[in-house]
Design an enzyme around this catalytic site. Structure first.
Site, PDB file in Angstrom:
ATOM      1  N   LYS A 151      -3.610   8.454   2.310  1.00 61.69           N
ATOM      2  CA  LYS A 151      -4.840   8.304   3.100  1.00 61.69           C
ATOM      3  C   LYS A 151      -4.698   8.989   4.467  1.00 61.69           C
ATOM      4  O   LYS A 151      -5.677   9.493   5.016  1.00 61.69           O
ATOM      5  CB  LYS A 151      -5.202   6.824   3.272  1.00 61.69           C
ATOM      6  CG  LYS A 151      -5.641   6.125   1.985  1.00 61.69           C
ATOM      7  CD  LYS A 151      -6.837   6.778   1.322  1.00 61.69           C
ATOM      8  CE  LYS A 151      -7.407   5.949   0.182  1.00 61.69           C
ATOM      9  NZ  LYS A 151      -8.379   6.689  -0.637  1.00 61.69           N
ATOM     10  N   TYR A 210       0.831  -1.209   0.000  1.00 63.48           N
ATOM     11  CA  TYR A 210       0.000   0.000   0.000  1.00 63.48           C
ATOM     12  C   TYR A 210       0.868   1.262   0.000  1.00 63.48           C
ATOM     13  O   TYR A 210       0.499   2.283  -0.569  1.00 63.48           O
ATOM     14  CB  TYR A 210      -0.958  -0.025   1.197  1.00 63.48           C
ATOM     15  CG  TYR A 210      -2.218   0.765   0.955  1.00 63.48           C
ATOM     16  CD1 TYR A 210      -3.094   0.445  -0.084  1.00 63.48           C
ATOM     17  CD2 TYR A 210      -2.547   1.843   1.777  1.00 63.48           C
ATOM     18  CE1 TYR A 210      -4.242   1.176  -0.297  1.00 63.48           C
ATOM     19  CE2 TYR A 210      -3.713   2.573   1.562  1.00 63.48           C
ATOM     20  CZ  TYR A 210      -4.555   2.231   0.522  1.00 63.48           C
ATOM     21  OH  TYR A 210      -5.695   2.956   0.310  1.00 63.48           O
TER      22      TYR A 210
HETATM   23  N1  LIG Z   1     -11.382  -1.034  -3.192  1.00 65.89           N
HETATM   24  C1  LIG Z   1     -10.849  -1.008  -1.986  1.00 65.89           C
HETATM   25  O1  LIG Z   1     -10.374  -2.040  -1.453  1.00 65.89           O
HETATM   26  C2  LIG Z   1     -10.824   0.268  -1.207  1.00 65.89           C
HETATM   27  C3  LIG Z   1     -10.662   0.218   0.190  1.00 65.89           C
HETATM   28  C4  LIG Z   1     -10.636   1.410   0.909  1.00 65.89           C
HETATM   29  C5  LIG Z   1     -10.758   2.621   0.249  1.00 65.89           C
HETATM   30  N2  LIG Z   1     -10.913   2.636  -1.112  1.00 65.89           N
HETATM   31  C6  LIG Z   1     -11.037   3.944  -1.762  1.00 65.89           C
HETATM   32  O2  LIG Z   1     -12.291   4.045  -2.405  1.00 65.89           O
HETATM   33  C7  LIG Z   1     -12.190   5.034  -3.428  1.00 65.89           C
HETATM   34  C8  LIG Z   1     -12.793   4.479  -4.706  1.00 65.89           C
HETATM   35  O3  LIG Z   1     -11.972   3.431  -5.216  1.00 65.89           O
HETATM   36  P1  LIG Z   1     -12.558   2.077  -5.819  1.00 65.89           P
HETATM   37  O4  LIG Z   1     -11.910   0.966  -5.087  1.00 65.89           O
HETATM   38  O5  LIG Z   1     -14.027   2.145  -5.941  1.00 65.89           O
HETATM   39  O6  LIG Z   1     -11.892   2.034  -7.269  1.00 65.89           O
HETATM   40  P2  LIG Z   1     -12.390   2.642  -8.677  1.00 65.89           P
HETATM   41  O7  LIG Z   1     -11.215   2.446  -9.577  1.00 65.89           O
HETATM   42  O8  LIG Z   1     -13.665   2.073  -9.098  1.00 65.89           O
HETATM   43  O9  LIG Z   1     -12.569   4.184  -8.345  1.00 65.89           O
HETATM   44  C9  LIG Z   1     -11.491   5.076  -8.275  1.00 65.89           C
HETATM   45  C10 LIG Z   1     -11.912   6.317  -9.011  1.00 65.89           C
HETATM   46  O10 LIG Z   1     -10.865   7.294  -8.924  1.00 65.89           O
HETATM   47  C11 LIG Z   1     -10.943   8.040 -10.105  1.00 65.89           C
HETATM   48  N3  LIG Z   1      -9.732   8.823 -10.366  1.00 65.89           N
HETATM   49  C12 LIG Z   1      -8.445   8.397 -10.469  1.00 65.89           C
HETATM   50  N4  LIG Z   1      -7.650   9.429 -10.838  1.00 65.89           N
HETATM   51  C13 LIG Z   1      -8.462  10.525 -10.962  1.00 65.89           C
HETATM   52  C14 LIG Z   1      -8.267  11.864 -11.352  1.00 65.89           C
HETATM   53  N5  LIG Z   1      -7.060  12.338 -11.737  1.00 65.89           N
HETATM   54  N6  LIG Z   1      -9.324  12.696 -11.381  1.00 65.89           N
HETATM   55  C15 LIG Z   1     -10.562  12.258 -11.049  1.00 65.89           C
HETATM   56  N7  LIG Z   1     -10.818  10.987 -10.691  1.00 65.89           N
HETATM   57  C16 LIG Z   1      -9.787  10.129 -10.660  1.00 65.89           C
HETATM   58  C17 LIG Z   1     -11.138   6.987 -11.187  1.00 65.89           C
HETATM   59  O11 LIG Z   1     -11.641   7.561 -12.378  1.00 65.89           O
HETATM   60  C18 LIG Z   1     -12.136   6.060 -10.500  1.00 65.89           C
HETATM   61  O12 LIG Z   1     -13.468   6.378 -10.866  1.00 65.89           O
HETATM   62  C19 LIG Z   1     -10.714   5.393  -3.524  1.00 65.89           C
HETATM   63  O13 LIG Z   1     -10.462   6.555  -2.759  1.00 65.89           O
HETATM   64  C20 LIG Z   1     -10.046   4.193  -2.884  1.00 65.89           C
HETATM   65  O14 LIG Z   1      -8.752   4.491  -2.365  1.00 65.89           O
HETATM   66  C21 LIG Z   1     -10.948   1.497  -1.845  1.00 65.89           C
END
Ligand SMILES: NC(=O)c1ccc[n+]([C@@H]2O[C@H](COP(=O)([O-])OP(=O)(O)OC[C@H]3O[C@@H](n4cnc5c(N)ncnc54)[C@H](O)[C@@H]3O)[C@@H](O)[C@H]2O)c1
Length: 254
Positions: A161, A154
């Site tokens: 984060k 990570y």
């Molecule tokens: N999936 C997991 O295990 C998990 C766990 C905890 C937190 N998160 C967080 O949840 C959030 C959503 O992630 P996810 O897992 O749904 O993945 P995802 O890939 O579906 O979503 C991530 C989004 O970030 C957007 N993004 C990336 N660069 C960007 C930019 N320059 N401008 C605008 N948008 C941008 C992408 O277009 C995408 O829609 C993130 O903050 C991620 O860190 C995810």
């Protein structure tokens, strides 16, 4: 319905596995009008297929790395919605090479990029949307346990984060003057396109399944339901908080 009459935006969604999509579906199911964001026009095509002409959905595009996109976001939200009651920030990015290997090798570039897209974007988007927030609006973002613990593969995203969580607290102070609340969910690992960039996602998912107190899975749907709570008036006394959505995994030790 709990969110009847509320309008807001969820930025961003890539596909039906995105946490943002789980959130959008839950907000919509509880009566909200939902503006869904995609990073650019190309990615918007997939989002349009997801909503497929359903009512109470709108779409927006915003690349958080571009100031002109943030200005356009303000203008588009103003013209489509006028004022808004919530903003869900669900976006993060880091170079793949900065997620694994030795943390000490993180490049200056990679550090700036990860912090810019994954943490500064919350501040910048709140600033762009601030004039449109109704008093008592709610802002929700997505963090992860890697902010306060070292978690495998990570690295720089853990630092991003940590910055995001600190930003939540400072924004809660600024926006609290108008009764606007700012909180973050902290989901456990969920299989999404971004999570697949983290090495050994399957190992992480198995570990959580084995150790979490709740012996049932959590995912996009549970993130959506917790966001409904944070957007609704049920959480009107709650701001600056981290709400874990991980079947309780974060409380476990050895
Ligand atoms: N999936 C997991 O295990 C998990 C766990 C905890 C937190 N998160 C967080 O949840 C959030 C959503 O992630 P996810 O897992 O749904 O993945 P995802 O890939 O579906 O979503 C991530 C989004 O970030 C957007 N993004 C990336 N660069 C960007 C930019 N320059 N401008 C605008 N948008 C941008 C992408 O277009 C995408 O829609 C993130 O903050 C991620 O860190 C995810």
């Amino acid at each position: 319905m709990l969110l009847q009459g509320k309008k807001g935006v969820v930025l961003n969604v890539t596909n039906s596995n995105s946490i943002g999509w789980g959130v959008a579906e839950a907000l919509h199911a509880h009566g909200a009008t939902v503006g869904i964001g995609a990073q650019n026009e190309r990615m918007l095509e997939k989002v349009l297929k997801l909503i497929d002409g359903r009512d109470r959905f709108e779409t927006f595009t915003c690349d958080f790395s571009m100031d002109e996109d943030l200005q356009r976001l303000h203008d588009d939200v103003k013209s489509k919605f006028g004022k808004i009651d919530y903003f869900v920030h669900s976006a993060a990015y880091a170079k793949k090479e900065d997620l694994h290997g030795r943390f000490i090798e993180t490049s200056r570039d990679g550090f700036s990029l990860a912090l810019d897209i994954s943490a500064f974007s919350l501040i910048a988007a709140c600033k762009a949307l601030d004039p449109l927030f109704n008093d008592d609006a709610s802002v929700v973002t997505m963090s992860y346990l890697g902010s306060t613990r070292t978690t495998s593969n990570y690295n720089i995203m853990g630092v991003a984060k940590a910055a995001l969580e600190a930003s939540v607290r400072y924004l809660a102070v600024d926006l609290g003057e108008r009764g606007i609340r700012v909180n973050t969910l902290s989901p456990g690992p969920i299989n999404t396109i971004s999570a697949r960039g983290v090495r050994d996602l399957t190992g992480m998912l198995n570990l959580v399944e084995e150790r979490a107190p709740l012996k049932r899975p959590y995912g996009q749907e549970e993130c959506g339901l917790s966001t409904v709570y944070l957007v609704s008036d049920l959480s009107k006394g709650v701001t600056g908080q981290i709400l874990f959505v991980d079947s309780g995994f974060n409380i476990t030790g050895f």
